[in-house]
Write a protein that holds these residues in place. Sequence first.
Motif: not given
Length: 198
Positions: A156-163, A14-16, A146-147
């Motif tokens: 407030d802020s957030n930045e996340i990655y979930y595969g 998987l190429t993220l 992936g998302f």
Amino acid sequence: MKKTLVLLFSFISLTLFSQDINQIDKALNIPDSLSYDAEIRIYKGFGITNLTEVFRMYKKRNQWKIERYFYYAPVQEMQKPNIKKIKLTAKTHPEFVWQSILRANILEIPDMEEIMYKLQKRGEVQFVDESYEVWNKTSFITDGTGFKVKIKRGKDSNEIYYGNPESYLKMYPEVDELLFFSELLNVIKSEFNMWRYN
């Protein structure tokens, strides 16, 4: 000593980040950073295809704007990306959707990388090479969807990655972060009739 037994569920790597997020934002003519006090972007893709979908919801002058983009990265060097934009309407009310998104704790949960220690089955103590060791079983899904999520509410802020969060949730149903992330996806699927077949 603790050992880990790794189980792979696919042989395709998987190429993220097969397409750079900044490049996609530029092509879609949206700013890299979140511009509004209430805004979420979800980038879906990062597998072996050249398609990245972007869900964007933001509040501008007390009006909610909800958009879905299809970004097809160029396959050949001189080609331009192919882009399609659709305006979306929520089944209920945009404010209800926004509060449902916040209810999924997306502003608080950490990136998937930070919870990888939870994504393993507790091992057994085994006698190996004249000593006792714990062998854990860890499963990695090496291809899929992936998302990448960017969200902002006021300061407030957030930045996340979930595969592959939903696939991992089937293996690890007790992990809160996977439950919350799947709740976010379920809100989007239900309200906008999209991403039902990942």
